[in-house]
Design a protein around this motif. Structure first.
Motif, PDB file in Angstrom:
ATOM      1  N   TYR A 167      52.046 -36.729  17.168  1.00 15.79           N
ATOM      2  CA  TYR A 167      52.762 -36.783  18.437  1.00 15.79           C
ATOM      3  C   TYR A 167      54.202 -36.278  18.300  1.00 15.79           C
ATOM      4  CZ  TYR A 167      48.953 -39.858  19.948  1.00 15.79           C
ATOM      5  OH  TYR A 167      47.723 -40.381  20.265  1.00 15.79           O
ATOM      6  N   ASN A 185      51.330 -32.057  23.402  1.00 12.27           N
ATOM      7  CA  ASN A 185      52.310 -32.521  24.388  1.00 12.27           C
ATOM      8  C   ASN A 185      53.132 -33.720  23.932  1.00 12.27           C
ATOM      9  OD1 ASN A 185      51.385 -30.616  26.496  1.00 12.27           O
ATOM     10  ND2 ASN A 185      49.510 -31.843  26.420  1.00 12.27           N
ATOM     11  N   LEU A 188      53.863 -37.495  25.619  1.00 15.61           N
ATOM     12  CA  LEU A 188      52.941 -37.579  26.761  1.00 15.61           C
ATOM     13  C   LEU A 188      51.532 -37.886  26.267  1.00 15.61           C
ATOM     14  CD1 LEU A 188      52.185 -37.227  29.743  1.00 15.61           C
ATOM     15  CD2 LEU A 188      51.973 -34.771  29.315  1.00 15.61           C
ATOM     16  N   ASP A 189      51.131 -37.234  25.178  1.00 17.00           N
ATOM     17  CA  ASP A 189      49.817 -37.506  24.595  1.00 17.00           C
ATOM     18  C   ASP A 189      49.746 -38.926  24.044  1.00 17.00           C
ATOM     19  OD1 ASP A 189      48.983 -34.972  25.210  1.00 17.00           O
ATOM     20  OD2 ASP A 189      49.414 -34.135  23.240  1.00 17.00           O
ATOM     21  N   SER A 192      49.340 -41.281  26.928  1.00  7.10           N
ATOM     22  CA  SER A 192      48.014 -41.069  27.519  1.00  7.10           C
ATOM     23  C   SER A 192      46.953 -41.785  26.706  1.00  7.10           C
ATOM     24  CB  SER A 192      47.696 -39.572  27.587  1.00  7.10           C
ATOM     25  OG  SER A 192      48.598 -38.898  28.436  1.00  7.10           O
ATOM     26  N   ILE A 204      52.190 -40.527  34.138  1.00  3.91           N
ATOM     27  CA  ILE A 204      53.221 -40.696  33.112  1.00  3.91           C
ATOM     28  C   ILE A 204      54.372 -39.713  33.333  1.00  3.91           C
ATOM     29  CG2 ILE A 204      53.709 -40.485  30.640  1.00  3.91           C
ATOM     30  CD1 ILE A 204      50.710 -41.260  30.199  1.00  3.91           C
ATOM     31  N   HIS A 206      57.255 -37.625  31.775  1.00  2.00           N
ATOM     32  CA  HIS A 206      57.524 -37.060  30.447  1.00  2.00           C
ATOM     33  C   HIS A 206      58.772 -36.185  30.532  1.00  2.00           C
ATOM     34  CE1 HIS A 206      56.231 -34.255  26.927  1.00  2.00           C
ATOM     35  NE2 HIS A 206      56.882 -35.307  26.470  1.00  2.00           N
ATOM     36  N   GLU A 213      63.263 -37.096  23.432  1.00  2.00           N
ATOM     37  CA  GLU A 213      62.039 -36.990  24.213  1.00  2.00           C
ATOM     38  C   GLU A 213      61.631 -38.392  24.621  1.00  2.00           C
ATOM     39  OE1 GLU A 213      57.344 -35.491  23.769  1.00  2.00           O
ATOM     40  OE2 GLU A 213      58.737 -35.343  22.076  1.00  2.00           O
ATOM     41  N   ALA A 215      58.827 -40.846  27.400  1.00  2.00           N
ATOM     42  CA  ALA A 215      57.715 -40.937  28.345  1.00  2.00           C
ATOM     43  C   ALA A 215      57.631 -42.379  28.831  1.00  2.00           C
ATOM     44  CB  ALA A 215      56.408 -40.515  27.686  1.00  2.00           C
ATOM     45  N   THR A 217      55.693 -45.177  31.969  1.00  2.00           N
ATOM     46  CA  THR A 217      54.862 -45.493  33.130  1.00  2.00           C
ATOM     47  C   THR A 217      54.833 -47.009  33.268  1.00  2.00           C
ATOM     48  OG1 THR A 217      52.736 -45.079  34.220  1.00  2.00           O
ATOM     49  CG2 THR A 217      52.657 -45.643  31.890  1.00  2.00           C
TER      50      THR A 217
END
Length: 596
Positions: A167, A185, A188-189, A192, A204, A206, A213, A215, A217
């Motif tokens: 990641y 990604n 984000l991955d 997910s 999400i 991102h 970086e 992310a 939710t």
């Protein structure tokens, strides 16, 4: 170098995983510099192999780089200012703590190898040899079994480690025991994979910038869930960057909606991930699990981490919410729902806490120990355990045989309530749950958790398994971070005792029982332990001492917590009925198994 605790591999922070990580970090740093897009890893129960396709260690420095301090390729190199470590100590520590260690470097059509035993050179190639292999480094080692006793690698812990590497390094391929780990990604991955899109309140978010970086939710689970990283290091205990991230989210949301929301309502049910890169990071612990740095670089005029993250979140998240009104509406609804839930239990929470404080003065359910996890001055704090038992007989045996310094006992009076689908209000209304919550001191967060390991110790029968399932449901429903952070375990106690006049063997499975009967034949005495209370305190002491067998509770990557609880604790679904039918062993079959 400090590698954490020794352990047998049953805990995610045991030293054998740190050894793997130290070797991997060198390969990751090569990838970050644009050298090598593939890392191959093979790990068996006792052997680790890592092969990268970077530049390879300079052939004349192969021995020094893995055995002499301050000789790493990153030392005094500006190219690696944002690495986790700068002097290559990790490889030397791995070498010193391995009963076998081999390093081989491939570079410019030549190769050099060397073998070691506990850090001492035992063999090496005669100069540089010709090779057609691709440039890179191959390390193979076996941890010293005289230090890491009875160790074994748990695949789920390694799986999590390698996915985190993937990641944080989009485009890198890690081939581990035949399985490919690859992310396009980044975070984000990660989110997910850690969440279920159907349970998330909105897609999400991102956001990426220079050296940062993130992310985020919201979903419907209790608590806050974060994954934080610094220079590729998974900071499981957070630190200054995570504190700044949590603060920045609340501040940005308040300003966007122009409402002074309670911080707990904004962050309730949030799932977030943040990764930053800083120069020469300072960690609060030698295992680098908590960031202590307050600035992005050691320069006197450097930006503070708090400002760096706060400014990024304020700008990027605010812009995102303005551009995505449907997401903004979903966040507002989630916050207002959390506010209603918090106010709904405020009254009963106050009464329950008052009752718990009075009960704690003479809490008959808790036989406490003397050392606790927050006692930072105690070397034994990471050894602290709370055993959760059923009934007086089981708790009595453990209480009499435990180590009063580090082992506490919490006794249940019977089967606890099935709390699946219930709100957190039940934690305060149910006296037993409330007392357990206070014994652990986890009402608001895990920051004050009093014991490093919470061990479920129930009988090896149907009722015991049911109670175990109900306790697991309680923690997964209301305190999932306790499980995610590797604090929850199952105590394994022997099912059988096989003995003759000369020897006693305790067996944890039918296979072990059969082997013991064969060894102690012709007619050994066989005892089946159905309840913990049947085991004498003297015997119990041997099962919860140095050789204690604990099975960690690990969340499989394929399932989210709501999916898991719905399957096992929800209404009788067709899937669960099918599973029971296919795996049911009737009494006659069981008797045949026990007699063979």
């Amino acid at each position: 170098m400090y590698i954490g605790k020794l352990g047998d591999g049953s805990s995610v922070d045991d030293g054998i995983y740190v050894l793997v990580k130290e070797i991997m970090d060198n390969s990751i740093d090569e990838h970050m510099m644009g050298n090598g897009k593939v890392i191959e890893v093979k790990i068996s129960d006792h052997k680790v192999e890592v092969r990268d396709y970077g530049r390879g260690i300079p052939l004349g420095k192969v021995i020094d780089c893995v055995s002499k301090i301050n000789t790493g390729g990153k030392y005094d190199s500006g190219a690696f200012q944002k690495s986790v470590g700068l002097n290559g100590v990790g490889t030397k520590a791995t070498n010193a703590l391995s009963q076998y260690f081999k390093v081989q470097s491939y570079r410019d059509g030549q190769t050099k190898w060397a073998e070691f035993c506990k850090g001492e050179l035992t063999a090496e190639s005669d100069g540089f040899e010709a090779s057609n292999a691709k440039s890179g480094t191959h390390v193979c080692f076996e941890p010293d079994n005289s230090i890491f006793k009875n160790y074994h690698f748990i695949p789920q812990y390694l799986d999590s480690l390698f996915w985190n590497y993937a990641y944080l390094n989009a485009g890198l391929s890690i081939n581990f025991n035949g399985e490919k780990y690859f992310s396009q990604n980044g975070l984000l991955d990660l989110l997910s994979k850690k969440t279920n899109a159907e349970e998330n309140r909105y897609p999400i978010i991102h956001l990426k910038g220079n050296d940062i970086e993130l992310a985020i939710t919201h979903n419907n689970q209790y608590g806050e869930e974060y994954y934080s990283f610094v220079n590729g290091q998974n900071t499981t205990q957070g630190g200054t960057h995570l504190a700044a991230f949590r603060e920045a989210i609340v501040k940005t949301v308040r300003e966007f909606y122009k409402k002074d929301f309670d911080p707990s309502d904004v962050r309730a049910s949030i799932v977030g991930a943040i990764a930053i890169r800083v120069q020469e990071p300072v960690f609060e612990s030698q295992t680098k699990t908590k960031l202590g740095s307050t600035t992005i670089s050691p320069d006197s005029n450097s930006t503070s981490i708090r400002s760096f993250i706060g400014d990024f979140v304020k700008t990027e998240l605010d812009n995102f919410l303005h551009k995505n009104p449907s997401t903004a509406d979903a966040i507002l609804k989630r916050i207002l729902q959390s506010e209603r839930e918090r106010k709904d239990i405020a009254g009963i929470k106050k009464l329950a806490n008052e009752r718990a404080k009075k009960a704690n003065l003479h809490n008959k359910k808790l036989r406490d120990c003397r050392v606790h996890l927050p006692d930072e001055k105690s070397d034994a704090r990471h050894d602290t355990i709370l055993f959760i038992t059923e009934g007086d007989s089981a708790s009595g045996s453990i209480t009499k045989s435990r180590d009063v310094q580090t082992q506490a006992v919490f006794s249940l009076r019977g089967k606890p309530l099935n709390c699946f689908g219930l709100t957190k209000k039940i934690v305060y209304e149910n006296e037993e749950f409330n007392l357990l919550q206070h014994a652990l001191d986890i009402e608001d967060s895990l920051d004050n958790l009093r014991y490093n390991k919470i061990v479920i110790a129930t009988d090896a029968d149907v009722d015991g398994m049911h109670i175990r399932l109900l306790i697991l449901t309680f923690f997964l429903q209301f305190f999932p971070d306790l499980v995610r952070n590797g604090h929850l375990y199952i105590l394994e106690t022997p099912l059988f005792r096989v003995r003759n006049k000369k020897e006693t063997i305790y067996c944890y499975s039918d296979e072990e029982r059969r082997n013991a009967i064969e060894k102690l034949s012709p007619k050994p005495e066989i005892t089946r332990f159905k309840g913990l209370g049947e085991i004498s305190p003297e015997e119990f002491g041997t099962f919860i001492g140095e050789n204690i067998k604990l099975e960690p509770v690990i969340l499989e990557k394929e399932f989210t917590i709501p999916q898991l609880l719905t399957y096992y604790m929800g209404k009788n679904t067709p899937e669960r009925q099918k599973f029971i039918i296919e795996n049911l062993i009737i009494e006659k079959d069981l008797e045949e198994v026990l007699l063979t």
